[in-house]
Design an enzyme around this catalytic site. Structure first.
Site, PDB file in Angstrom:
ATOM      1  N   TYR A  12      -2.201   3.467  -1.306  1.00 64.03           N
ATOM      2  CA  TYR A  12      -0.898   4.115  -1.435  1.00 64.03           C
ATOM      3  C   TYR A  12      -0.391   4.024  -2.877  1.00 64.03           C
ATOM      4  O   TYR A  12       0.038   5.019  -3.466  1.00 64.03           O
ATOM      5  CB  TYR A  12       0.101   3.467  -0.475  1.00 64.03           C
ATOM      6  CG  TYR A  12       1.509   3.980  -0.630  1.00 64.03           C
ATOM      7  CD1 TYR A  12       1.891   5.185  -0.073  1.00 64.03           C
ATOM      8  CD2 TYR A  12       2.455   3.254  -1.349  1.00 64.03           C
ATOM      9  CE1 TYR A  12       3.175   5.669  -0.221  1.00 64.03           C
ATOM     10  CE2 TYR A  12       3.745   3.724  -1.502  1.00 64.03           C
ATOM     11  CZ  TYR A  12       4.099   4.925  -0.942  1.00 64.03           C
ATOM     12  OH  TYR A  12       5.367   5.400  -1.093  1.00 64.03           O
ATOM     13  N   LYS A  16       0.069   7.170  -5.461  1.00 68.63           N
ATOM     14  CA  LYS A  16       1.410   7.442  -5.992  1.00 68.63           C
ATOM     15  C   LYS A  16       1.360   7.513  -7.526  1.00 68.63           C
ATOM     16  O   LYS A  16       1.975   8.389  -8.142  1.00 68.63           O
ATOM     17  CB  LYS A  16       2.388   6.363  -5.530  1.00 68.63           C
ATOM     18  CG  LYS A  16       3.832   6.758  -5.643  1.00 68.63           C
ATOM     19  CD  LYS A  16       4.717   5.818  -4.870  1.00 68.63           C
ATOM     20  CE  LYS A  16       6.133   6.330  -4.865  1.00 68.63           C
ATOM     21  NZ  LYS A  16       7.012   5.523  -4.049  1.00 68.63           N
ATOM     22  N   VAL A  45      13.629   6.395   3.562  1.00 67.34           N
ATOM     23  CA  VAL A  45      14.438   7.478   4.107  1.00 67.34           C
ATOM     24  C   VAL A  45      14.328   7.417   5.626  1.00 67.34           C
ATOM     25  O   VAL A  45      13.229   7.282   6.173  1.00 67.34           O
ATOM     26  CB  VAL A  45      13.950   8.846   3.585  1.00 67.34           C
ATOM     27  CG1 VAL A  45      14.756   9.984   4.200  1.00 67.34           C
ATOM     28  CG2 VAL A  45      14.033   8.888   2.061  1.00 67.34           C
ATOM     29  N   THR A  47      13.566   8.585   8.623  1.00 71.96           N
ATOM     30  CA  THR A  47      12.792   9.647   9.259  1.00 71.96           C
ATOM     31  C   THR A  47      11.955   9.030  10.372  1.00 71.96           C
ATOM     32  O   THR A  47      11.863   7.804  10.490  1.00 71.96           O
ATOM     33  CB  THR A  47      11.844  10.329   8.252  1.00 71.96           C
ATOM     34  OG1 THR A  47      10.879   9.359   7.817  1.00 71.96           O
ATOM     35  CG2 THR A  47      12.592  10.905   7.063  1.00 71.96           C
TER      36      THR A  47
END
Length: 108
Positions: A12, A16, A45, A47
């Site tokens: 990850y 990124k 966030v 979600t």
């Protein structure tokens, strides 16, 4: 922490970083054509993707303590940042990385 979890974080992080580097390169490459390239760097966030983590009060509290604004982002926060970067008001911005993370990036 399991070895599998560690590898997932490494991948990850690497991807990124690659996206940020690609965005900067594309910004330079496409600027002569009037095309702007910028990157949004969202924080946590609310979600469905992270909902299972946020439903755990201990995890949610730990994440909030890393976020100076002490709240999770909303999808609209990211959308508004994207709309700004796509607007004429950002006509002189290219190659930028905009943190939309409630200040979390400054504490890491």
């Amino acid at each position: 922490m399991s070895a599998k979890h560690t590898r997932q974080m490494a991948v990850y992080s690497a991807t990124k970083g690659a996206v940020s580097a690609l965005s900067r390169s594309l910004a330079v490459e496409y600027a002569p054509y009037g095309i702007r390239v910028n990157t949004l760097l969202p924080g946590y966030v609310e979600t469905a993707l992270i909902g299972r983590y946020l439903s755990n009060p201990m995890i949610a509290k730990a994440l909030l303590t890393q976020t100076p604004l002490r709240r999770f982002g909303q999808p609209e926060d990211i959308a508004n940042a994207a709309l700004f970067l796509a607007s004429d008001e950002a006509a002189y911005i290219t190659g930028a990385a905009l943190n939309v993370d409630g200040g979390m990036g400054t504490t890491l």
